[in-house]
Design an enzyme around this catalytic site. Structure first.
Site, PDB file in Angstrom:
ATOM      1  N   ARG A  42     -10.752  13.988  12.275  1.00 45.11           N
ATOM      2  CA  ARG A  42     -10.809  14.537  13.458  1.00 45.11           C
ATOM      3  C   ARG A  42     -12.284  14.465  13.951  1.00 45.11           C
ATOM      4  NH1 ARG A  42     -11.897  19.868  15.109  1.00 45.11           N
ATOM      5  NH2 ARG A  42     -10.482  20.738  16.892  1.00 45.11           N
ATOM      6  N   SER A 111       0.998  18.723  17.927  1.00 43.47           N
ATOM      7  CA  SER A 111       0.739  20.271  17.984  1.00 43.47           C
ATOM      8  C   SER A 111       1.712  20.782  18.850  1.00 43.47           C
ATOM      9  CB  SER A 111      -0.786  20.446  18.228  1.00 43.47           C
ATOM     10  OG  SER A 111      -1.572  20.072  17.292  1.00 43.47           O
ATOM     11  N   LYS A 140     -11.275  26.821  16.359  1.00 42.02           N
ATOM     12  CA  LYS A 140     -10.746  26.928  17.824  1.00 42.02           C
ATOM     13  C   LYS A 140     -10.639  28.718  18.016  1.00 42.02           C
ATOM     14  CE  LYS A 140      -7.788  22.805  17.992  1.00 42.02           C
ATOM     15  NZ  LYS A 140      -6.471  22.516  18.106  1.00 42.02           N
TER      16      LYS A 140
END
Length: 213
Positions: A42, A111, A140
Site C-alpha cells: 500500500r 473494501s 484512517k
C-alpha cells in the site's frame, strides 16, 4: 476461488512510516516468515516507477513464502509487476472494470462498508472483502467506524471470504471473535513495533484460535 478463508487470518498491509532506515522488503520478510498469510503493498504518495520497483521486491519475498501478494489501488502497477492481484476501495475504479483489466485469473479484493456494497462487489467479481475500519485507527482517522453487527450481516450476505481492518492488535482482535470474519488485516500493530516477528506470530496464533475453519 483464488483465495481461501485461511488466507485472511493474518493479512498484512505495508507502511513505510516506521522503517527508520530499514528496507521494506526486510521488514516484510521478517513478517512473512513469522506467520503472515497475505501481503498487500500500500503506497499513497509514490511515483509509478518507485511503486513498481517496490512491487517487484515484495513479490519475490511473498513468492518465497508462498503468500498471496496484491497491490493496493493501482491496477497499472499490479499489471506491470504481475502481482497476484489488486485491492480496491469504494472510491477507486469499480470492481467490474477492475476485473476486466486484471483478468479472471488474478485476485480482486474490494473494501466494503455495508451489505449492499458487499453484495455488489461479489457480483462484480471480488474474491474477498475488506471491512472497516472497525476500531479507531491513525491510518484512517476520519472514517466512520463499521459496527461489528454490520460485519456479521455482511458475512451472512456473501459467499466469499471477508476480513476486518482498523485498529487491530492483540487485544482488540478478541472483540471481533463473534462477527463471523475470517481474519484480520493489520498495519501499525506489526510495522510500528520493534518486535515485528513476535507480534506477527502472536496475532497469527490468536487468529487461528478465534476464526472459523
Amino acid at each position: 476461488m483464488k483465495v481461501n478463508r485461511e488466507d485472511m487470518r493474518c493479512y498484512v498491509v505495508t507502511t513505510r512510516d516506521f522503517l527508520d532506515g530499514r528496507a521494506l522488503k526486510d521488514d516484510c520478510e521478517e513478517i512473512l516468515k513469522n506467520g503472515a498469510t497475505f501481503l498487500q503493498l500500500r503506497e499513497k504518495n509514490i511515483d509509478f516507477d518507485e511503486y513498481v520497483n517496490l512491487g517487484f521486491e515484495l513479490k519475490e519475498v511473498a513468492k518465497k513464502y508462498n503468500i498471496p501478494f496484491v497491490i493496493d489501488d493501482n491496477i497499472e502497477v499490479a499489471i506491470k509487476v504481475d502481482a497476484d492481484g489488486v485491492h480496491i476501495g469504494q472510491s477507486d475504479i469499480d470492481a467490474k472494470t477492475a476485473r476486466k483489466l486484471i483478468g479472471e485469473d488474478k485476485i480482486l479484493g474490494v473494501s466494503a462498508q455495508n451489505v449492499y456494497q458487499a453484495i455488489e462487489a461479489e457480483k462484480m467479481g471480488a474474491d474477498y472483502l475488506g471491512i472497516g475500519p472497525v476500531f479507531p485507527t491513525k491510518t484512517k482517522p476520519n472514517e466512520k467506524l463499521i459496527d461489528l453487527d454490520e460485519v456479521r450481516r455482511i458475512s451472512e450476505s456473501v459467499n466469499i471470504p471477508i476480513l476486518v481492518i482498523g485498529g487491530i492488535d492483540d487485544e482488540s482482535i478478541y472483540k471481533v471473535k463473534n462477527s463471523n470474519t475470517d481474519g484480520v488485516a493489520v498495519i501499525s500493530y506489526i510495522f510500528n513495533s520493534d518486535t515485528k516477528g513476535k507480534n506477527t506470530r502472536k496475532l497469527r496464533e490468536i487468529s487461528d484460535e478465534l476464526f472459523r475453519k
